[in-house]
Design a protein around this motif. Sequence first.
Motif, PDB file in Angstrom:
ATOM      1  N   ASP A 129       0.822  -1.279  -0.161  1.00  0.00           N
ATOM      2  CA  ASP A 129       0.056  -0.039   0.044  1.00  0.00           C
ATOM      3  C   ASP A 129       1.070   1.332  -0.061  1.00  0.00           C
ATOM      4  O   ASP A 129       0.638   2.149  -0.804  1.00  0.00           O
ATOM      5  CB  ASP A 129      -0.710  -0.054   1.211  1.00  0.00           C
ATOM      6  CG  ASP A 129      -2.059  -0.919   1.177  1.00  0.00           C
ATOM      7  OD1 ASP A 129      -2.349  -1.517   0.065  1.00  0.00           O
ATOM      8  OD2 ASP A 129      -2.471  -0.971   2.180  1.00  0.00           O
TER       9      ASP A 129
ATOM     10  N   ARG B 221       2.351   1.731  -3.749  1.00  0.00           N
ATOM     11  CA  ARG B 221       1.353   2.273  -4.264  1.00  0.00           C
ATOM     12  C   ARG B 221       1.182   3.721  -4.251  1.00  0.00           C
ATOM     13  O   ARG B 221       1.147   4.545  -5.254  1.00  0.00           O
ATOM     14  CB  ARG B 221      -0.055   1.391  -4.355  1.00  0.00           C
ATOM     15  CG  ARG B 221      -0.222   0.323  -5.087  1.00  0.00           C
ATOM     16  CD  ARG B 221      -1.541  -0.189  -4.677  1.00  0.00           C
ATOM     17  NE  ARG B 221      -1.575  -1.845  -4.856  1.00  0.00           N
ATOM     18  CZ  ARG B 221      -1.666  -2.437  -3.632  1.00  0.00           C
ATOM     19  NH1 ARG B 221      -1.857  -1.844  -2.665  1.00  0.00           N
ATOM     20  NH2 ARG B 221      -1.393  -3.667  -4.167  1.00  0.00           N
TER      21      ARG B 221
ATOM     22  N   ASP C 266       1.706   6.580  -7.012  1.00  0.00           N
ATOM     23  CA  ASP C 266       0.581   7.643  -7.171  1.00  0.00           C
ATOM     24  C   ASP C 266       1.001   9.125  -7.022  1.00  0.00           C
ATOM     25  O   ASP C 266       0.363   9.927  -7.818  1.00  0.00           O
ATOM     26  CB  ASP C 266      -0.564   7.288  -6.230  1.00  0.00           C
ATOM     27  CG  ASP C 266      -1.344   5.974  -6.546  1.00  0.00           C
ATOM     28  OD1 ASP C 266      -1.034   5.528  -7.747  1.00  0.00           O
ATOM     29  OD2 ASP C 266      -2.195   5.588  -5.709  1.00  0.00           O
TER      30      ASP C 266
ATOM     31  N   LEU D 228       4.287  -4.200  -8.561  1.00  0.00           N
ATOM     32  CA  LEU D 228       4.121  -2.753  -8.831  1.00  0.00           C
ATOM     33  C   LEU D 228       4.734  -1.715  -9.489  1.00  0.00           C
ATOM     34  O   LEU D 228       4.370  -0.910 -10.023  1.00  0.00           O
ATOM     35  CB  LEU D 228       3.935  -2.157  -7.241  1.00  0.00           C
ATOM     36  CG  LEU D 228       2.785  -2.771  -6.277  1.00  0.00           C
ATOM     37  CD1 LEU D 228       3.109  -2.267  -4.864  1.00  0.00           C
ATOM     38  CD2 LEU D 228       1.660  -3.127  -6.578  1.00  0.00           C
TER      39      LEU D 228
END
Length: 384
Positions: free
Chosen positions: A160, A163, A167, A195
């Motif tokens: 998480d 990510r 972003d 990822l």
Amino acid sequence: MRITAIRERAVSLARPVSNAAIDFHEMTASAVAVDIDTGRDVVTGYGFSSVGRYAQSGLIAERFAPRLLAGPDLADAGGTFDPAGAQETMRAGEKPGGDGDRAGAVGVLDMALWDAAAKIADMPLWRLVADRGGGGVGPVPVYATGGHYHGDGDLEALADEIRGYLDQGYSRVKIKCGRDGLDDDRARIEAVLPLLGGRGDRLAVDVNCCCRDGAEAAVMAEAFAPYGLAWIEEPGHPHDFAMLAMLAAGWPTPIATGENLFSWQETRNLLRHGGLRPDRDLLQIDPPLAYGLPEYETILRMAGAEGWSRARMLPHAGHLFAFHLVAGLGLGGHEVAADPGFVIGGLPAGSAVDDGRASLPDTPGIGFEGHQALWAVLGRLAPR
Ligand SMILES: [Mg+2]
């Protein structure tokens, strides 16, 4: 241009994360403010220690602040405020070697002096540094650092976190490994690689000196080799140059090291004896932990004479001062502590990340005043 007041306080950097060497529950840093009487007005420069070496309140209060306050005028022959002149003043009476914590005490004061110098010159620090004979001025290559150990649900929290960095516009990331054995390391790497499109060259791992000897380092290097990582950081003790030489001779993966070396002479020993490869390995000396910008400029000259380009320089930690030096000196890249919850995290106000590069801010100085979390601390040291 005289220094008229110095204020310092220790600030907690506590947060519930750890790496292979330490956790951060007790971590502190020094926040400093230095007032300079320019003859026209008083300009205040601010500094905030790099991360990982604790506050230096005692050293600053007992030795380095009194020396600065009693020292000579810091205007150069042209009447310009010159922080480099403060080095000799601060380091008078200090024996060679054993740089350690005192290099950080001097370094954080040096940072405040450069903040003031850039404000007096009415320009962002990166431009002042570039004007001193630096280089780069374009967008700064950056990578997001984080990936600490999270406790329960570590792999999910790690994914998480990464990510979130992607972003934000980062394309390269660094995570922690080395604390819980190679199986855990592989699991952490393999949680992140998908990822990144499976590209190991977009992922660095920092093992924070976990290997106790060359045999352990060799096993680790062999285990990591198939991933084609961007680099392995701090494989063993920072002074185990034989271990570094063994790894450099045996495996192609780039090695990054130097964040725990605190002078140009220690760096010279690394280059003499560490077997590092100027075509791929990375030097992470952290200027405010190593006496500051003038010492770092000496390191660049020394390393350049040994065949090391500035593209191989990647200062440690992710603080705002390093951002300006990477930009102004044209270094290889800037580490960004991209966790928005961390006090030194992020970039100067006015800088934005796009496709792995950060734009340059226009604010005079380092830009602490525009950084919400840092100014909440440093603003309390402003003149009253
Ligand atoms: Mg590191």
